[in-house]
Design a protein around this motif. Sequence first.
Motif, PDB file in Angstrom:
ATOM      1  N   GLU A  75      18.362  50.220  71.364  1.00  0.00           N
ATOM      2  CA  GLU A  75      19.329  50.391  72.480  1.00  0.00           C
ATOM      3  C   GLU A  75      20.238  48.863  72.274  1.00  0.00           C
ATOM      4  OE1 GLU A  75      20.135  53.111  73.659  1.00  0.00           O
ATOM      5  OE2 GLU A  75      19.291  54.248  72.799  1.00  0.00           O
ATOM      6  N   ALA A  76      21.148  49.007  72.922  1.00  0.00           N
ATOM      7  CA  ALA A  76      22.186  47.769  73.697  1.00  0.00           C
ATOM      8  C   ALA A  76      21.684  47.157  75.011  1.00  0.00           C
ATOM      9  CB  ALA A  76      23.154  48.299  73.980  1.00  0.00           C
ATOM     10  N   GLU A 134      24.583  44.360  71.875  1.00  0.00           N
ATOM     11  CA  GLU A 134      24.838  44.896  71.042  1.00  0.00           C
ATOM     12  C   GLU A 134      23.818  44.158  70.749  1.00  0.00           C
ATOM     13  OE1 GLU A 134      25.526  47.965  70.123  1.00  0.00           O
ATOM     14  OE2 GLU A 134      26.747  47.950  72.026  1.00  0.00           O
TER      15      GLU A 134
END
Length: 182
Positions: A75-76, A134
């Motif tokens: 996940e970012a 990111e």
Amino acid sequence: MSNKLFISSVMAISTMVFGANYLVSKPVNAVELLDGQKAFESSPRLTRAAATFSNRNNPGAKYQFTIEVPEDAGEALKSVKITQKENSDTVVFKADKTKASLGNSLSGDNIPLTAVEKESKPGDIIVLFDTPVEPGNTVTISIKPKQNPSVDGVYLFGVTAFPTGENSPGLYLGSGQIHITK
């Protein structure tokens, strides 16, 4: 009892009492939670905390916190909460002077911020990125205090990372140390 037998017994008991994870360090893994919340598959890491000036009462200081989001994070990074741990003096942040950039310092590309929220308690601040960071990137957050504390010592700031997703739980990354001197 021989040393080898004693050590083997202690390791066996430790494994039974604390589980195998006590003896082997594994990365933090998570899946999508039952209520739809998302979590990191591999933990971001707080790699650096520093002050541009460390002398007491200095109004020109900035505190920098560098976080590495690993390739396999899953996940970012959406936001970061920084919380001052109890100490003899409290830092008051100037939320409007907060900046973020890609890389290990503020010389990288600036990252626009959606918001910087001061919590109800002085010394606490939440930084929300306009575009989440990111996986595979490093981000440095610079926070401007009104001035350095008036009492010298080591000041601890807990850093919690939040992934993308609604109401996702944060992951505590540890405490960054800021040393204030005379």
